[in-house]
Design a protein around this motif. Structure first.
Motif, PDB file in Angstrom:
ATOM      1  N   TYR A  58       4.597   1.122   2.843  1.00  0.00           N
ATOM      2  CA  TYR A  58       4.587   0.449   1.547  1.00  0.00           C
ATOM      3  C   TYR A  58       4.687  -1.062   1.727  1.00  0.00           C
ATOM      4  CZ  TYR A  58       5.807   5.222   0.308  1.00  0.00           C
ATOM      5  OH  TYR A  58       5.810   6.585   0.203  1.00  0.00           O
ATOM      6  N   LEU A  59       4.042  -1.786   0.808  1.00  0.00           N
ATOM      7  CA  LEU A  59       4.126  -3.239   0.737  1.00  0.00           C
ATOM      8  C   LEU A  59       4.581  -3.631  -0.659  1.00  0.00           C
ATOM      9  CD1 LEU A  59       0.644  -4.213   2.272  1.00  0.00           C
ATOM     10  CD2 LEU A  59       2.740  -3.648   3.515  1.00  0.00           C
ATOM     11  N   TYR A  60       5.127  -4.812  -0.784  1.00  0.00           N
ATOM     12  CA  TYR A  60       5.470  -5.354  -2.097  1.00  0.00           C
ATOM     13  C   TYR A  60       4.205  -5.569  -2.929  1.00  0.00           C
ATOM     14  CZ  TYR A  60      10.349  -6.907  -1.211  1.00  0.00           C
ATOM     15  OH  TYR A  60      11.687  -6.975  -0.978  1.00  0.00           O
ATOM     16  N   THR A 100       0.962   5.763  -8.423  1.00  0.00           N
ATOM     17  CA  THR A 100       1.739   6.754  -7.680  1.00  0.00           C
ATOM     18  C   THR A 100       2.749   6.094  -6.738  1.00  0.00           C
ATOM     19  OG1 THR A 100       0.250   6.908  -5.776  1.00  0.00           O
ATOM     20  CG2 THR A 100      -0.279   8.273  -7.693  1.00  0.00           C
ATOM     21  N   SER A 101       2.781   4.778  -6.721  1.00  0.00           N
ATOM     22  CA  SER A 101       3.618   4.045  -5.778  1.00  0.00           C
ATOM     23  C   SER A 101       5.102   4.212  -6.074  1.00  0.00           C
ATOM     24  CB  SER A 101       3.261   2.561  -5.832  1.00  0.00           C
ATOM     25  OG  SER A 101       3.640   2.024  -7.085  1.00  0.00           O
ATOM     26  N   PRO A 102       5.961   3.924  -5.101  1.00  0.00           N
ATOM     27  CA  PRO A 102       7.401   3.924  -5.368  1.00  0.00           C
ATOM     28  C   PRO A 102       7.779   2.851  -6.387  1.00  0.00           C
ATOM     29  CG  PRO A 102       6.979   3.978  -3.001  1.00  0.00           C
ATOM     30  CD  PRO A 102       5.673   3.683  -3.673  1.00  0.00           C
ATOM     31  N   THR A 103       8.894   3.092  -7.057  1.00  0.00           N
ATOM     32  CA  THR A 103       9.485   2.151  -8.000  1.00  0.00           C
ATOM     33  C   THR A 103      10.791   1.648  -7.414  1.00  0.00           C
ATOM     34  OG1 THR A 103       8.599   3.440  -9.844  1.00  0.00           O
ATOM     35  CG2 THR A 103      10.365   1.883 -10.354  1.00  0.00           C
ATOM     36  N   MET A 104      11.053   0.352  -7.580  1.00  0.00           N
ATOM     37  CA  MET A 104      12.329  -0.181  -7.093  1.00  0.00           C
ATOM     38  C   MET A 104      13.097  -0.839  -8.235  1.00  0.00           C
ATOM     39  SD  MET A 104      13.156  -2.552  -3.774  1.00  0.00           S
ATOM     40  CE  MET A 104      12.730  -4.174  -4.425  1.00  0.00           C
ATOM     41  N   GLU A 136      -3.289   1.995  -3.756  1.00  0.00           N
ATOM     42  CA  GLU A 136      -2.283   1.873  -4.805  1.00  0.00           C
ATOM     43  C   GLU A 136      -0.984   2.598  -4.478  1.00  0.00           C
ATOM     44  OE1 GLU A 136      -2.340   5.946  -6.007  1.00  0.00           O
ATOM     45  OE2 GLU A 136      -1.277   4.449  -7.162  1.00  0.00           O
ATOM     46  N   HIS A 137      -1.079   3.712  -3.765  1.00  0.00           N
ATOM     47  CA  HIS A 137       0.140   4.456  -3.442  1.00  0.00           C
ATOM     48  C   HIS A 137       1.067   3.655  -2.534  1.00  0.00           C
ATOM     49  CE1 HIS A 137       2.834   7.787  -2.876  1.00  0.00           C
ATOM     50  NE2 HIS A 137       2.744   7.631  -1.567  1.00  0.00           N
ATOM     51  N   HIS A 138       0.498   2.737  -1.784  1.00  0.00           N
ATOM     52  CA  HIS A 138       1.271   1.975  -0.797  1.00  0.00           C
ATOM     53  C   HIS A 138       1.894   0.704  -1.364  1.00  0.00           C
ATOM     54  CE1 HIS A 138      -0.308   4.370   2.623  1.00  0.00           C
ATOM     55  NE2 HIS A 138      -1.399   4.429   1.898  1.00  0.00           N
ATOM     56  N   MET A 139       1.638   0.405  -2.637  1.00  0.00           N
ATOM     57  CA  MET A 139       2.079  -0.867  -3.206  1.00  0.00           C
ATOM     58  C   MET A 139       3.321  -0.675  -4.071  1.00  0.00           C
ATOM     59  SD  MET A 139      -0.095  -2.693  -1.680  1.00  0.00           S
ATOM     60  CE  MET A 139       0.482  -4.241  -2.346  1.00  0.00           C
ATOM     61  N   LEU A 140       4.489  -0.860  -3.471  1.00  0.00           N
ATOM     62  CA  LEU A 140       5.751  -0.646  -4.169  1.00  0.00           C
ATOM     63  C   LEU A 140       5.901  -1.606  -5.344  1.00  0.00           C
ATOM     64  CD1 LEU A 140       9.224   0.112  -2.926  1.00  0.00           C
ATOM     65  CD2 LEU A 140       8.927  -2.156  -3.911  1.00  0.00           C
ATOM     66  N   HIS A 141       6.317  -1.058  -6.486  1.00  0.00           N
ATOM     67  CA  HIS A 141       6.481  -1.846  -7.714  1.00  0.00           C
ATOM     68  C   HIS A 141       7.947  -2.200  -7.945  1.00  0.00           C
ATOM     69  CE1 HIS A 141       2.506  -0.452  -9.798  1.00  0.00           C
ATOM     70  NE2 HIS A 141       2.320  -1.100  -8.667  1.00  0.00           N
ATOM     71  N   PHE A 142       8.176  -3.415  -8.391  1.00  0.00           N
ATOM     72  CA  PHE A 142       9.523  -3.860  -8.752  1.00  0.00           C
ATOM     73  C   PHE A 142       9.409  -4.953  -9.807  1.00  0.00           C
ATOM     74  CE2 PHE A 142       8.037  -6.647  -5.399  1.00  0.00           C
ATOM     75  CZ  PHE A 142       8.382  -7.904  -5.854  1.00  0.00           C
ATOM     76  N   LEU A 143      10.514  -5.197 -10.507  1.00  0.00           N
ATOM     77  CA  LEU A 143      10.610  -6.305 -11.453  1.00  0.00           C
ATOM     78  C   LEU A 143      11.803  -7.199 -11.139  1.00  0.00           C
ATOM     79  CD1 LEU A 143       9.843  -4.308 -14.712  1.00  0.00           C
ATOM     80  CD2 LEU A 143       8.344  -5.976 -13.611  1.00  0.00           C
TER      81      LEU A 143
END
Length: 622
Positions: free
Chosen positions: A367-369, A441-445, A402-409
């Motif tokens: 995963y990447l940011y 489908t990416s991880p959520t942080m 898209e699955h590899h792109m970790l999402h955060f706010l």
């Protein structure tokens, strides 16, 4: 680090290595990173999480402002984190880093405040990779054992954990006093008479003494016997962000030195490169490739560090400023980690979209940011600089990864979501969180305190307003109200804070159970923006589906306008969903209160939607 991305962009990082471009390739991401449900990462700044002290004096000491410990992550605390809808905890700031506190009684040398940021120190200026921050232990003698006990408690709670590894730079005064037998310190065998040698761990400025930067005032002017205008480094080394000056600028990463990975000062590579086609190879094939290769010494040192923590039960790593290190090294180290733990979670901080596919496919990152695409767009939308239409283009452009792109706010580097400089209020952050969590489908942080509206208002000292300081001893007020003196029951939260946490809990738990959120995506924004009365500029919509679940997501980014419109579901989606003409129930899965009708006529769908300011709906087709 401060202004990381500005510094990296400004340098274009000369030392960063042009990579072969693989944009045109498609891949099935789930074959590379197997998962059948959403991953949710809860980032905690370990030093701050359990701190009950509310004094918050700028530049305060541990005695004045307090500090959290490993032991504060009790079974109850971990249960509550898991119950929030979390699958992984990222314990930030665990490795022993430079700080201004006297631990000489425990065999730890003092650090010079002139090369430490703040009093508590940057977690990204690691001083000893084989041990942990003594601040975090009840008994510093047993600090490693206390962290090992936290690993066990985390796993017992049904959670996995990651910690930081910072391969690009280390503290100016690195001392590996906990090295396993046979492991030499960084720089121990370096030839310091030359700027560069492949197996040197550092880059040098021969015959020159290091000079501390001008402008920074250590400890805010407090007297300290080590503050004397001098730091003994001879010859001087390159600074962590790549500065080759004997006296770095106060905005440089002056508390760190850059690690040499076999990149010559002219930017060329001094190590074996991956053959053509290795972007399609498995981690096992990458591992096999490196078995007979002669690689730079720094590669070996960091691989040993990663495998040391993997053997202790750490489930993965977050890599700081990964793009400042060549992806060949990542192939070498990540494949070795995966051979020990095929399910290791490997997350990289990368900000250059042109390099995403190389670090995923050649560097074997999981995963990447997703910072400069999804995060920046959402921030622009909520700050009134953009409408949300471009989110669809971002998803299309990254459809293969898209699955590899970790999402955060929210994270330790960024302005708090609820701060005036970002969303302004926790309520206005809600639609951003729904999109960030459900659009791919990416991880959520989630960053600790985000779920109770922490705005980062404190003047911590070295740390800046709108960010929870990573350099100071400080308390986190909203989080402390949830922590409630160690009861971890939210007993001191306001009603609005309780409601906000409940929103996060419902959203995250829905996300980790939803098959549709691990399935297909299609935007319906474009069709709804055309001649749709009431569908305002700050509405955004899309659909997600799997074989067993069909979702329609609608959000309103407006802070003051309720919108009413007929939501259109185009014929191609109706066909893919195999919906016949007729009436279907749409039940919101976020609040479980709103239910409307989808009318399908002549193969096209419509649903009457009324959506309040900052409101979101996740409708499931029944």
């Amino acid at each position: 680090m401060i202004n990381k991305r500005i510094i990296v962009a400004g340098m274009a990082v000369t030392m960063l290595f042009s990579a072969c471009k693989t944009k045109d390739l498609k891949m099935t991401t789930k074959e590379e990173v197997p998962t059948d449900k959403k991953i949710v990462v809860y980032q905690v700044f370990t030093r701050l999480f359990g701190n009950k002290n509310t004094t918050n004096k700028p530049w305060g000491t541990i005695e004045e402002n307090g500090v959290g410990k490993f032991n504060d992550f009790t079974d109850k605390a971990l249960h509550e984190i898991k119950d929030l809808g979390v699958t992984y905890i990222w314990y930030t700031g665990v490795p022993h880093h430079a700080l201004v506190r006297d631990y000489t009684a425990y065999g730890i040398s003092n650090d010079d405040p002139e090369v430490v940021k703040g009093r508590a120190g940057s977690p990204y200026a690691v001083k000893d990779y084989y041990n942990v921050n003594p601040d975090l232990a009840v008994n510093p003698v047993n600090r490693l054992q206390e962290f090992e006990a936290l690993i066990a408690r985390t796993h017992k709670a049904g959670l996995k954990l990651i910690i930081d590894i910072v391969p690009n730079h280390i503290a100016r005064k690195y001392e590996g006093k906990s090295n396993p037998e046979g492991v030499k310190d960084f720089g121990a065998d370096d030839d310091v008479n030359v700027e560069y040698k492949r197996d040197n761990n550092f880059y040098y400025i021969p015959k020159e003494h290091f000079e501390i930067p001008n402008g920074d005032i250590p400890l805010n002017g407090e007297k300290n016997p080590m503050v004397d205008g001098f730091f003994d480094e001879n010859p001087a080394k390159w600074t962590g962000n790549g500065s080759r000056k004997v006296q770095p600028d106060q905005n440089d990463w002056y508390e760190t030195v850059k690690v040499n990975y076999g990149i010559r000062p002219d930017g060329s590579k001094d190590f074996p490169e991956l053959p053509a086609g290795f972007d399609r190879k498995s981690y096992q094939e990458h591992f096999a490739f490196w078995q007979d290769k002669d690689v730079p010494d720094s590669w070996k040192k960091f691989k040993s560090i990663a495998l040391y923590w993997t053997a202790k039960g750490v489930d993965g790593f977050r890599y700081d400023m990964a793009e400042m290190v060549p992806y060949e090294f990542w192939s070498y180290m990540n494949s070795a980690i995966k051979m020990k733990n095929p399910n290791a979670f490997l997350l990289a901080e990368v900000y250059n979209p042109n390099e995403y596919r190389n670090y995923i496919r050649l560097g074997k990152m999981d995963y990447l940011y997703d910072k400069v695409e999804t995060y920046d767009k959402l921030k622009d939308v909520i700050r009134g600089k953009s409408n949300p239409d471009g989110l669809s283009d971002i998803q299309k452009g990254m459809s293969d990864i898209e699955h590899h792109m970790l999402h955060f706010l929210d994270n330790h580097d960024e302005q708090r979501l609820a701060s005036p400089e970002f969303a302004g209020t926790p309520e206005r952050g809600k639609p951003l969180m729904v999109v960030s969590t459900t659009i791919s489908t990416s991880p959520t942080m989630v960053y600790f305190g985000q779920e109770v509206g922490e705005a980062g208002n404190e003047n911590a000292g070295f740390g800046t307003h709108s960010r929870t300081s990573i350099f100071d001893y400080i308390g986190v007020p909203n989080h402390q109200r949830w922590m409630n003196e160690g009861k971890f029951d939210g007993g001191k939260l306001s009603e609005s804070e309780k409601s906000l946490r409940d929103f996060y809990k419902r959203l995250l738990n829905f996300s980790i159970k939803s098959s549709a959120l691990m399935g297909n995506f299609q935007e319906i924004q474009s069709v709804n923006r055309q001649n749709n009365l009431g569908y305002d500029d700050l509405i955004y919509s899309y659909v997600r589906w799997s074989e067993n679940q069909k979702l329609i997501v609608v959000v309103n980014f407006s802070s003051d306008k309720t919108s009413e419109f007929d939501l259109k579901i185009p014929s191609d989606i109706i066909s893919k969903w195999n919906l016949k003409d007729g009436e279907y129930s749409l039940k919101d899965q976020l609040y479980l209160k709103n239910e409307i009708k989808l009318i399908v006529n002549n193969g096209e769908g419509k649903a009457k939607v009324k959506i309040a300011p900052s409101e979101s709906f996740i409708y499931e087709v029944k």
